[in-house]
Design a protein around this motif. Structure first.
Motif, PDB file in Angstrom:
ATOM      1  N   PRO A 204       0.847  -1.210   0.000  1.00  0.00           N
ATOM      2  CA  PRO A 204       0.000   0.000   0.000  1.00  0.00           C
ATOM      3  C   PRO A 204       0.877   1.253   0.000  1.00  0.00           C
ATOM      4  CG  PRO A 204       0.030  -1.019   2.171  1.00  0.00           C
ATOM      5  CD  PRO A 204       0.807  -1.927   1.277  1.00  0.00           C
ATOM      6  N   SER A 205       0.650   2.161  -0.951  1.00  0.00           N
ATOM      7  CA  SER A 205       1.492   3.366  -1.022  1.00  0.00           C
ATOM      8  C   SER A 205       0.681   4.638  -1.255  1.00  0.00           C
ATOM      9  CB  SER A 205       2.528   3.227  -2.143  1.00  0.00           C
ATOM     10  OG  SER A 205       1.870   3.022  -3.375  1.00  0.00           O
ATOM     11  N   ALA A 222      -5.340   3.058   3.167  1.00  0.00           N
ATOM     12  CA  ALA A 222      -4.624   3.005   1.890  1.00  0.00           C
ATOM     13  C   ALA A 222      -5.555   2.480   0.806  1.00  0.00           C
ATOM     14  CB  ALA A 222      -3.409   2.096   2.014  1.00  0.00           C
ATOM     15  N   GLY A 225      -6.584  -1.100   0.945  1.00  0.00           N
ATOM     16  CA  GLY A 225      -6.460  -1.445   2.357  1.00  0.00           C
ATOM     17  C   GLY A 225      -7.757  -1.990   2.934  1.00  0.00           C
ATOM     18  N   SER A 384     -10.469  -1.970  -1.990  1.00  0.00           N
ATOM     19  CA  SER A 384     -10.426  -1.550  -0.577  1.00  0.00           C
ATOM     20  C   SER A 384     -11.698  -2.046   0.103  1.00  0.00           C
ATOM     21  CB  SER A 384     -10.365  -0.023  -0.477  1.00  0.00           C
ATOM     22  OG  SER A 384      -9.414   0.498  -1.379  1.00  0.00           O
ATOM     23  N   LYS A 409      -6.044  -3.144   9.315  1.00  0.00           N
ATOM     24  CA  LYS A 409      -4.974  -2.214   9.683  1.00  0.00           C
ATOM     25  C   LYS A 409      -5.497  -0.821  10.027  1.00  0.00           C
ATOM     26  CE  LYS A 409      -0.893  -4.144   7.626  1.00  0.00           C
ATOM     27  NZ  LYS A 409       0.316  -3.799   6.878  1.00  0.00           N
ATOM     28  N   SER A 434      -4.531   4.010  12.583  1.00  0.00           N
ATOM     29  CA  SER A 434      -4.270   3.554  11.211  1.00  0.00           C
ATOM     30  C   SER A 434      -2.815   3.107  11.138  1.00  0.00           C
ATOM     31  CB  SER A 434      -4.514   4.680  10.207  1.00  0.00           C
ATOM     32  OG  SER A 434      -4.005   4.303   8.932  1.00  0.00           O
ATOM     33  N   TYR A 436      -1.377   2.443   8.332  1.00  0.00           N
ATOM     34  CA  TYR A 436      -0.891   2.748   6.978  1.00  0.00           C
ATOM     35  C   TYR A 436      -0.115   4.065   6.925  1.00  0.00           C
ATOM     36  CZ  TYR A 436      -4.045  -0.858   5.147  1.00  0.00           C
ATOM     37  OH  TYR A 436      -4.667  -2.044   4.863  1.00  0.00           O
ATOM     38  N   ASN A 439       3.351   4.037   5.449  1.00  0.00           N
ATOM     39  CA  ASN A 439       3.369   3.644   4.020  1.00  0.00           C
ATOM     40  C   ASN A 439       2.982   4.802   3.106  1.00  0.00           C
ATOM     41  OD1 ASN A 439       2.526   1.294   5.811  1.00  0.00           O
ATOM     42  ND2 ASN A 439       3.206   0.210   4.000  1.00  0.00           N
ATOM     43  N   ILE A 440       2.042   5.638   3.559  1.00  0.00           N
ATOM     44  CA  ILE A 440       1.507   6.659   2.648  1.00  0.00           C
ATOM     45  C   ILE A 440       2.013   8.067   2.957  1.00  0.00           C
ATOM     46  CG2 ILE A 440      -0.556   5.335   2.076  1.00  0.00           C
ATOM     47  CD1 ILE A 440      -2.109   6.814   4.119  1.00  0.00           C
TER      48      ILE A 440
END
Length: 588
Positions: A204-205, A222, A225, A384, A409, A434, A436, A439-440
């Protein structure tokens, strides 16, 4: 085709004998009424069948017939803007043919067989194709183009391909394979309990932008996600899912009403056709598929509805679309599992749920993700999944909530006390999280502002400090706090009321772009920083708290996008003027 007879009926569970040649998960037709069911357990020649329709009136000796194929969905043109029940029967078509009452044993094709679609080939005779390759397109709705793909397991050279108008069950191409010629139509079927294959899963980005400030800024999900929305009755789970379905940056929305009240699905059916999609200007239904399996429908079909929905979502993901799936609610699905497990006399786990509850939930959520789809063009699709959980009494220590939290997540913990105070979305910022964010972070730095994460962290710190200070205030009163701490309380109130609180019924505030969210953050933090400076120079907290600019900051979220930069500059100038006027001013 294996045939047997009913031996026993226990609610939605039917036990049939003489079924030795049948297989697990085969679809069966039960009794003369041809009720649809699925084999979920085999013992010798006895098959345990969960029936997806009302079983009253069935008795021993009635015929049972296996169709020798697993429960599958039809995938092709005609899915968008459809309303299905849990096993993909089209409810609108059934109503047209049979009236308002859902008849038992009704057999209506999931995709309309009489409608013709314009097929535009994108591949040519002689092209080498593999599973997942796109050979043509069908314009299904003004905003969704269905991409007709080579079915899984077919690989070879295109021998023949036609353009023109076709029905979904007509063939549009022939592929020459080592095993002989294979025909390809506009429609394919897929067993719902098996995830559709892909080339590889991507990390996930990118965030799934929702336009909801508490989600995008504090607890982002994400793209590809998974998130859980647990909360007690009345805390706004369904409202949040409706908001995300309306505004999330997804090309397609699949909304599963699984065991919830019928009037909630009615709201969706009434609202979505009327709502205009902000990105396209067309009706929201033109990119939506609805699965309606409400609480008054057969309980066993709830279990299938989740798989039906996610298989349809995977099909659009494979075309390269970003798909958002809303499951409302997985608790009702788990209750259906518990009921069937009890009928099968399996050993119960915690609170009567089956021991395999966690693994079934994981199998469902694992089907989400950003993937490189099958095919030689390497297209990227994302699915998602946002699942609501309805724990009894809002107690998230119960098994469904706990099993879900081990998998997802993002946790948006809804709080009934916030809902009762009319704070929506009622997501508790102290308990939600979160995973994520790391990652983001790069995406926000690059596409919004390098200040985004720093501002977010400062706002979170203010709210956490407020929670600690509230305990002191409750014990010894507000007057015991220092000027700096009282200012923190004021700033945290601004974060809660001016930033986190969002009016889903206000035509401007219902959706907040990332650039607007950043400007609101900046205004709230600018007020806090400048007020802190003013306090150090002797300004009164009462004067600072009563400045007219506070009202202007609070109203900023109702500013239209086109005017927001100008309004931001105006409020910033007003803030500087008023702060300069507070120095040395006595308490009023």
């Amino acid at each position: 085709m294996s045939k047997g007879t009913i031996k026993k009926v226990a609610g939605p569970l039917v036990i049939a004998e003489g079924m030795r040649d049948a297989n697990m998960f085969d679809v069966v037709r039960v009794s003369e009424s041809r009720l649809i069911g699925e084999i979920i357990e085999m013992h010798g020649d006895q098959a345990s069948i969960q029936v997806y329709e009302e079983t009253s009136g069935l008795g021993p000796g009635e015929p049972v017939e296996s169709l020798d194929k697993p429960l599958s969905v039809e995938l092709g043109p005609g899915l968008i803007s459809s309303i299905y029940d849990g096993i993909q029967r089209p409810l609108d078509k059934i109503m047209d043919e049979y009236g308002n009452s859902l008849q038992r044993g009704v057999e209506v094709p999931s995709l309309p067989r009489d409608k013709e679609w314009e097929f535009v080939p994108t591949a040519s005779v002689g092209d080498q194709v593999v599973a997942g390759d796109i050979i043509g397109t069908v314009q299904e709705s003004p905003i969704i183009t269905q991409k007709i793909m080579i079915p899984y397991g077919v690989e070879g050279k295109i021998k023949d391909i036609k353009a023109g108008t076709f029905k979904v069950d007509q063939m549009v191409a022939t592929v020459e394979t080592p095993d002989g010629d294979k025909e390809v139509g506009l429609m394919q079927t897929w067993p719902v309990r098996r995830g559709r294959p892909y080339t590889r899963k991507l990390p996930p980005s990118k965030p799934l932008i929702t336009g909801q400030r508490v989600v995008d800024a504090f607890f982002p999900i994400a793209r590809g996600g998974v998130a859980a929305v647990p909360g007690p009755f009345g805390s706004g789970k369904t409202v949040i899912q409706h908001q995300l379905a309306k505004w999330a940056e997804a090309d397609i929305v699949v909304y599963i009403g699984c065991g919830e009240r019928g009037n909630e699905m009615t709201d969706v059916l009434n609202e979505f056709p009327e709502l205009k999609d902000p990105k396209t200007g067309h009706s929201l239904m033109e990119r939506t598929v609805l699965i309606a399996n409400t609480s008054d429908m057969p309980v066993a079909a709830r279990e299938a509805s989740i798989y039906t929905g996610i298989t349809i979502a995977e099909y659009f993901r494979d075309m390269g679309y970003s798909v958002a799936l809303m499951a409302d609610s997985t608790s009702r699905w788990a209750e259906a599992l518990r009921e069937m497990s009890g009928r099968l006399e399996e050993m119960p786990g915690e609170e009567g749920y089956p021991a395999y509850l966690g693994s079934r939930l994981a199998q469902f959520y694992e089907r989400a993700g950003s993937v490189i789809a099958l095919g030689s063009d390497g297209r990227e699709g994302a699915l998602s999944v946002i699942g609501a959980v309805s724990p009894p009494g809002g107690d998230i220590s119960e098994p469904v909530s706990q099993a879900t939290l081990r998998i997802v997540k993002v946790f948006w913990g809804l709080d009934s006390s916030l809902a009762y105070r009319r704070h929506f979305p009622a997501i508790n910022w102290l308990t939600s999280y979160s995973l994520y964010l790391d990652n983001i972070k790069g995406w926000f730095d690059e596409n919004v502002s390098p200040e985004w994460m720093e501002n977010r962290q400062r706002l979170m710190s203010l709210l956490q400090d407020e929670a600690s200070l509230n305990e002191i205030v409750q014990m010894v009163g507000m007057d015991a706090l220092s000027a700096g701490d009282r200012l923190k309380m004021e700033a945290a109130r601004s974060v809660r009321e001016d930033f986190l609180q969002q009016n889903g019924f206000h035509e401007v505030d219902t959706y907040s772009s990332l650039s607007k969210q950043l400007l609101i953050m900046k205004l709230v933090l600018a007020y806090y920083d400048k007020a802190l400076e003013a306090v150090e120079k002797g300004a009164s907290i009462k004067v600072l708290a009563g400045l007219p600019v506070r009202e202007a900051i609070g109203r900023f979220k109702y500013t239209e996008e086109k005017d927001m930069q100008q309004q931001f500059d105006t409020i910033s100038a007003q803030l500087d003027r008023e702060m300069a006027g507070t120095i040395g001013k006595e308490d009023f």
